[in-house]
Scaffold this active site. Sequence first.
Site, short mmCIF file in Angstrom:
data_model
loop_
_atom_site.label_atom_id
_atom_site.label_comp_id
_atom_site.label_asym_id
_atom_site.label_seq_id
_atom_site.Cartn_x
_atom_site.Cartn_y
_atom_site.Cartn_z
N HIS A 111 14.53 -0.06 -2.07
CA HIS A 111 13.24 0.14 -1.41
C HIS A 111 12.14 0.37 -2.45
O HIS A 111 11.09 -0.29 -2.41
CB HIS A 111 13.33 1.33 -0.45
CG HIS A 111 12.03 1.66 0.21
ND1 HIS A 111 11.66 1.13 1.43
CD2 HIS A 111 11.01 2.46 -0.19
CE1 HIS A 111 10.45 1.59 1.74
NE2 HIS A 111 10.04 2.40 0.79
N GLU A 112 12.37 1.30 -3.34
CA GLU A 112 11.35 1.62 -4.34
C GLU A 112 11.12 0.44 -5.28
O GLU A 112 9.99 0.14 -5.68
CB GLU A 112 11.74 2.87 -5.14
CG GLU A 112 11.90 4.14 -4.31
CD GLU A 112 10.67 4.50 -3.48
OE1 GLU A 112 9.56 4.15 -3.88
OE2 GLU A 112 10.84 5.13 -2.42
N HIS A 153 8.66 -1.99 -4.04
CA HIS A 153 7.26 -1.66 -4.33
C HIS A 153 6.88 -2.16 -5.72
O HIS A 153 5.82 -2.75 -5.92
CB HIS A 153 7.05 -0.14 -4.30
CG HIS A 153 7.08 0.47 -2.94
ND1 HIS A 153 6.35 -0.02 -1.88
CD2 HIS A 153 7.74 1.55 -2.45
CE1 HIS A 153 6.54 0.75 -0.81
NE2 HIS A 153 7.40 1.71 -1.13
N GLU A 155 6.10 -1.49 2.39
CA GLU A 155 7.33 -0.75 2.64
C GLU A 155 8.48 -1.67 3.01
O GLU A 155 9.63 -1.23 3.05
CB GLU A 155 7.11 0.29 3.74
CG GLU A 155 5.98 1.28 3.50
CD GLU A 155 6.19 2.17 2.28
OE1 GLU A 155 7.35 2.35 1.86
OE2 GLU A 155 5.19 2.68 1.75
N HIS A 186 5.42 13.33 4.34
CA HIS A 186 4.21 12.51 4.52
C HIS A 186 3.10 13.27 5.23
O HIS A 186 1.93 12.90 5.11
CB HIS A 186 4.56 11.22 5.26
CG HIS A 186 5.53 10.37 4.51
ND1 HIS A 186 6.87 10.66 4.45
CD2 HIS A 186 5.34 9.26 3.75
CE1 HIS A 186 7.47 9.75 3.69
NE2 HIS A 186 6.58 8.89 3.26
#
Length: 620
Positions: free
Chosen positions: A378-379, A382, A406, A510
């Site tokens: 996932h990271e 980015h 995302e 968040h």
Amino acid sequence: MRKLLLYFIITLGYSVHIISTLPQTQSTLENEEVKALAFLEEEDRLLAEKCFQAAEANWNYNTNINDVNQEKQLNASLEYSKFAKISWQNLNSKFKSWSNFKDPDLKRRFKKSTVLGSSALPEEDLVQYNQLESDMTKTHSTTKVCAFLDSTNCNLSLDPDVKKIMKESRDEHELRHIWTEWHNKCGNRIRNPYQQFVKLSNQAARLNNFSDTGAYWLREYESDTIKEDFDQLYETLAPLYKQIHAYARAKLRYVYGDQFSSDGLIPAHLLGNVFASSLDGVYSLLIPYPQRASVDVTNEMKAQGYTPLKMFQKSEEFFTSLGLIPMPQEFWKESLIVKPKDREVVCHATAWDFCNGKDFRIKQCTEVNMRDFITVHHEMGHIQYYLQYKDQPHIYREGANPGFHEAVGDTLALSVQTPKHLKEVGLLDQATQIDDYETSINFLMAIALKKVASLPFAYIIDKYRWAIFDGSVDSSRMNSHWWKLRKEYQGVKPPVERSEENFDPGTIYHVASHVDYSRYFAATIIQFQFHRSLCKEAGQYDPQDPSKPLYNCSIYRSKAAGSKLAAGLAMGASRPWPDVMKSMTGQEIMDGSAIREYFKPLEEWLAIKNAQLGEVPGWD
Ligand SMILES: *[C@@H]1O[C@H](CO)[C@@H](O)[C@H](O)[C@H]1NC(C)=O
Ligand SMILES: *[C@@H]1O[C@H](CO)[C@@H](O)[C@H](O)[C@H]1NC(C)=O
Ligand SMILES: *[C@@H]1O[C@H](CO)[C@@H](O)[C@H](O)[C@H]1NC(C)=O
Ligand SMILES: *[C@@H]1O[C@H](CO)[C@@H](O)[C@H](O)[C@H]1NC(C)=O
Ligand SMILES: *[C@@H]1O[C@H](CO)[C@@H](O)[C@H](O)[C@H]1NC(C)=O
């Protein structure tokens, strides 16, 4: 899990230096456009410099929390904001007629550039805004809780202790204790600062000509109907979620029978993670066919001596197998991938763009397990996006919409987790039978518990905050309204009584760090659209061919899929997202049909299983 947003939120800086060199004469629009473009180009360069300094101070703080570093970070952030504000004022005063520009691209750049974000606040308020945000993040990252039945050990942190206990313990009393400790110790302390913060954040939004922070956030979707679109998407997916919820409830009732009542709600401490944000933490209790292969290869990773570094290398190898860009040298040198023992850090995984086209980093307190392996992808998604659009003007260096950013790594991870890929890379034994129906259902359940089960959570966090921001929910209902939404959409209730002393949403990173969350809702939808399109490109999926179902597709080593993905990412935010979506998937909308198609065999299985169990989907 998020990309670092700060420097996109405070957006552009336009330096005063260049302004004085521009002639002040009246000119035709075309001349004006030439000047405007030159202005923007020069600003891009200056901005990158300033942005790098602020990002570096922020990185130093996030990877080494102490008062000195916090002060440096706040100083650097303020300096950046001042620079951005002066320049923005110049931009607005020098190019008043930008909305009449003929060149659509230049107009788009101006439209984006005239939104300044929190830097629009008067300095005194901005200082307070930054301080509150920084303090809430610090509280969230450094809160410690006491162990169960051991009040002498009050040194448990969220990462890894709380997360581990909530996932692994099957002792209801312990789960309840840890859940309550975390919510009271973290959330309660964030309640007051959050209320002050919301006032300032709304003030900033209004200075940017938005009605409140919610409207300011949603501008990134460039659509007047986005809230309704989200509502509709949620409605499309709710039936699938309700089947999963019912099945999970039945299985969890076997284990924790006395915790369930006739209302049909699941107590929030039994879902395998302290946020009750998904159900993958209790996969081992919910696995449909325990005697068949499981795709949780954590044990195998450990047996094979996987380290965090190896997890990152394996992830990179998947990206490069598609012909995508490898992680640069700086990435390997500067990233923080293991939680340090000698200092406090913000453990929440983030991917960083230092704005200079060279320096990109991940910060993650990586543990060797399957969940974190997926987070690495996932990271890295980015970072891949950052790399693909690094030559775009600064203002375009963001996702086509926040959900796109995302979705990238998650899209790849859908291939990575397929049994056939795990076998291919040796994480499932060669002898393991994987092509039978039961294994497919096990696999789909694992993915659904993470993705589908997170949809209502991802949907309500911002639904909740929009109501706080626009004032329709005031401080007398700050916590109760959260639980109202939790019950209504998620079918989850608190394990112990809550009050307006508490602030349970504040326990979510968040919320404490003020990052919008609808991005994850959008991303969960979008990644299945990407997957469907890339799988066609890779020749791995054919809607007409039952031997090539969507869920069995892996795009590993498909250069065709890779180049399609890269072309979309390289556009950044230079075009409205429906255009980018069209180029990547042929569709111009966010659409839940791909996710429904992917999980179709599971949905059918669940309907039968729940009927057998006498479990009626839904709740009071
Ligand atoms: C953490 O920050 C402190 C204060 O700025 C500094 O003295 C120390 O060297 C830093 N530690 C690391 C490992 O960077
Ligand atoms: C932060 O800025 C203030 C005011 O300019 C200054 O006095 C202080 O020394 C700075 N702090 C650090 C750690 O650089
Ligand atoms: C608690 O943890 C911190 C760092 O995480 C450490 O400095 C401290 O010594 C620990 N205290 C106890 C009582 O274990
Ligand atoms: C907000 O709107 C007012 C009135 O239309 C205008 O004067 C002002 O420049 C706008 N501010 C921004 C930040 O766009
Ligand atoms: C998945 O695809 C492979 C070929 O790539 C095929 O051998 C296998 O039978 C498929 N499995 C399922 C469950 O469709």
